[in-house]
Design an enzyme around this catalytic site. Structure first.
Site, PDB file in Angstrom:
ATOM      1  N   LYS A 184     -38.574  -7.723  83.616  1.00 33.31           N
ATOM      2  CA  LYS A 184     -37.395  -6.975  83.182  1.00 33.31           C
ATOM      3  C   LYS A 184     -36.878  -7.438  81.809  1.00 33.31           C
ATOM      4  CE  LYS A 184     -35.743  -5.916  87.877  1.00 33.31           C
ATOM      5  NZ  LYS A 184     -34.506  -5.783  88.694  1.00 33.31           N
ATOM      6  N   TYR A 242     -35.635   4.316  89.949  1.00 36.89           N
ATOM      7  CA  TYR A 242     -34.647   3.783  90.893  1.00 36.89           C
ATOM      8  C   TYR A 242     -33.905   4.885  91.662  1.00 36.89           C
ATOM      9  CZ  TYR A 242     -35.136  -1.025  89.156  1.00 36.89           C
ATOM     10  OH  TYR A 242     -35.600  -2.277  88.848  1.00 36.89           O
ATOM     11  N   PHE A 293     -23.852   0.071  91.653  1.00 40.44           N
ATOM     12  CA  PHE A 293     -24.525  -0.659  90.582  1.00 40.44           C
ATOM     13  C   PHE A 293     -25.544   0.182  89.813  1.00 40.44           C
ATOM     14  CE2 PHE A 293     -26.961  -1.497  94.496  1.00 40.44           C
ATOM     15  CZ  PHE A 293     -28.245  -1.177  94.103  1.00 40.44           C
ATOM     16  N   ARG A 315     -43.693 -10.893  96.795  1.00 41.62           N
ATOM     17  CA  ARG A 315     -42.254 -11.010  97.130  1.00 41.62           C
ATOM     18  C   ARG A 315     -41.869 -12.460  97.389  1.00 41.62           C
ATOM     19  NH1 ARG A 315     -39.402  -6.685  97.884  1.00 41.62           N
ATOM     20  NH2 ARG A 315     -38.013  -7.471  99.502  1.00 41.62           N
ATOM     21  N   THR A 356     -33.536 -11.358  95.807  1.00 38.04           N
ATOM     22  CA  THR A 356     -32.995 -10.530  94.719  1.00 38.04           C
ATOM     23  C   THR A 356     -31.906 -11.277  93.952  1.00 38.04           C
ATOM     24  OG1 THR A 356     -33.410  -8.592  96.096  1.00 38.04           O
ATOM     25  CG2 THR A 356     -31.998  -8.267  94.180  1.00 38.04           C
ATOM     26  N   ARG A 375     -37.468 -16.046  90.441  1.00 34.76           N
ATOM     27  CA  ARG A 375     -36.055 -15.731  90.232  1.00 34.76           C
ATOM     28  C   ARG A 375     -35.187 -16.982  90.251  1.00 34.76           C
ATOM     29  NH1 ARG A 375     -36.276 -10.357  93.924  1.00 34.76           N
ATOM     30  NH2 ARG A 375     -36.461  -8.766  92.291  1.00 34.76           N
ATOM     31  N   ASN A 420     -32.266 -10.146  86.929  1.00 33.92           N
ATOM     32  CA  ASN A 420     -33.054 -10.998  87.827  1.00 33.92           C
ATOM     33  C   ASN A 420     -34.540 -11.060  87.484  1.00 33.92           C
ATOM     34  OD1 ASN A 420     -33.782  -8.482  88.777  1.00 33.92           O
ATOM     35  ND2 ASN A 420     -33.297  -8.880  90.918  1.00 33.92           N
ATOM     36  N   HIS A 473     -39.087  -7.270  88.991  1.00 38.21           N
ATOM     37  CA  HIS A 473     -39.009  -6.318  90.104  1.00 38.21           C
ATOM     38  C   HIS A 473     -40.274  -6.448  90.936  1.00 38.21           C
ATOM     39  CE1 HIS A 473     -38.609  -2.569  92.367  1.00 38.21           C
ATOM     40  NE2 HIS A 473     -39.879  -2.376  92.096  1.00 38.21           N
ATOM     41  N   GLU A 524     -44.638   3.510  93.485  1.00 36.88           N
ATOM     42  CA  GLU A 524     -44.229   2.902  92.217  1.00 36.88           C
ATOM     43  C   GLU A 524     -45.405   2.755  91.255  1.00 36.88           C
ATOM     44  OE1 GLU A 524     -40.455   0.350  94.026  1.00 36.88           O
ATOM     45  OE2 GLU A 524     -42.174  -0.719  93.188  1.00 36.88           O
TER      46      GLU A 524
HETATM   47  P1  CMP Z   1     -34.976  -4.651  91.970  1.00 35.63           P
HETATM   48  O1  CMP Z   1     -35.917  -5.417  92.825  1.00 35.63           O
HETATM   49  O2  CMP Z   1     -35.468  -4.205  90.645  1.00 35.63           O
HETATM   50  O3  CMP Z   1     -34.463  -3.361  92.762  1.00 35.63           O
HETATM   51  C1  CMP Z   1     -33.203  -2.779  92.525  1.00 35.63           C
HETATM   52  C2  CMP Z   1     -32.340  -3.635  91.660  1.00 35.63           C
HETATM   53  O4  CMP Z   1     -30.970  -3.319  91.714  1.00 35.63           O
HETATM   54  C3  CMP Z   1     -32.429  -5.063  92.119  1.00 35.63           C
HETATM   55  O5  CMP Z   1     -33.660  -5.578  91.732  1.00 35.63           O
HETATM   56  C4  CMP Z   1     -31.198  -5.688  91.492  1.00 35.63           C
HETATM   57  O6  CMP Z   1     -31.442  -6.158  90.185  1.00 35.63           O
HETATM   58  C5  CMP Z   1     -30.256  -4.506  91.434  1.00 35.63           C
HETATM   59  N1  CMP Z   1     -29.247  -4.637  92.466  1.00 35.63           N
HETATM   60  C6  CMP Z   1     -29.403  -4.437  93.778  1.00 35.63           C
HETATM   61  N2  CMP Z   1     -28.238  -4.635  94.417  1.00 35.63           N
HETATM   62  C7  CMP Z   1     -27.339  -4.954  93.474  1.00 35.63           C
HETATM   63  C8  CMP Z   1     -25.960  -5.278  93.505  1.00 35.63           C
HETATM   64  N3  CMP Z   1     -25.283  -5.315  94.662  1.00 35.63           N
HETATM   65  N4  CMP Z   1     -25.359  -5.561  92.338  1.00 35.63           N
HETATM   66  C9  CMP Z   1     -26.053  -5.533  91.186  1.00 35.63           C
HETATM   67  N5  CMP Z   1     -27.354  -5.243  91.092  1.00 35.63           N
HETATM   68  C10 CMP Z   1     -27.989  -4.955  92.227  1.00 35.63           C
END
Ligand code: CMP
Length: 139
Positions: free
Chosen positions: A10, A50, A58, A86, A92, A103, A113, A116, A127
């Protein structure tokens, strides 16, 4: 079984010159890079990717972040690649990610973060197809 999973390095990571270090983690974990490209996502591409999060609080900030700088999009191959990847990236929220995970070691917060990962083999298939055609994936 051998699986394929979609990875994105990212903007927070590409901006901090962490591409090489993160690729190294993938390869050290036994994941093989089957496809890779660098791309500056458009708003439309990020929203489409997304789509399942559309409507969430968010969503707009997530999309704005994902188009704030180029990303690296990859297909990774390996035994149980979806789950292994994962485990490698960690939770996350980096504050909850186990030490030694990508992470935990590189991410800044929930949004920034660093990486993905597909959450299931079904998501991985969708995806991967979102970013790559078959001829771009070297199996
Ligand atoms: P990712 O694995 O890319 O999938 C969706 C993304 O949304 C996730 O990583 C986070 O970076 C973001 N995300 C998910 N939940 C939240 C949240 N509660 N607040 C902010 N960002 C979020």
């Amino acid at each position: 079984a051998i699986e394929y999973t979609l990875s994105i390095i990212k903007p927070d990571a590409t901006k901090r010159n962490l591409i090489g270090k993160i690729l190294n983690r993938f390869e050290e974990a036994g994941l093989r890079i089957a496809a890779m490209k660098m791309v500056h996502l458009t708003q439309q591409q990020a929203e489409g990717f997304y789509a399942e999060h559309e409507g969430k609080a968010f969503f707009a900030d997530l999309v704005a972040f994902m188009i704030s700088a180029p990303v690296v999009v990859l297909v990774l191959e390996g035994e149980s690649a979806v789950q292994n990847y994962r485990d490698l990236i960690g939770a996350t929220n980096p504050e909850e990610a186990r030490s030694g995970t990508i992470r935990h070691d590189f991410a800044l917060n929930y949004r920034y973060n660093s990486v993905h990962g597909s959450d299931s083999p079904e998501s991985a298939q969708r995806e991967i197809a979102y970013f790559f055609v078959e001829q771009e994936i070297f199996k």
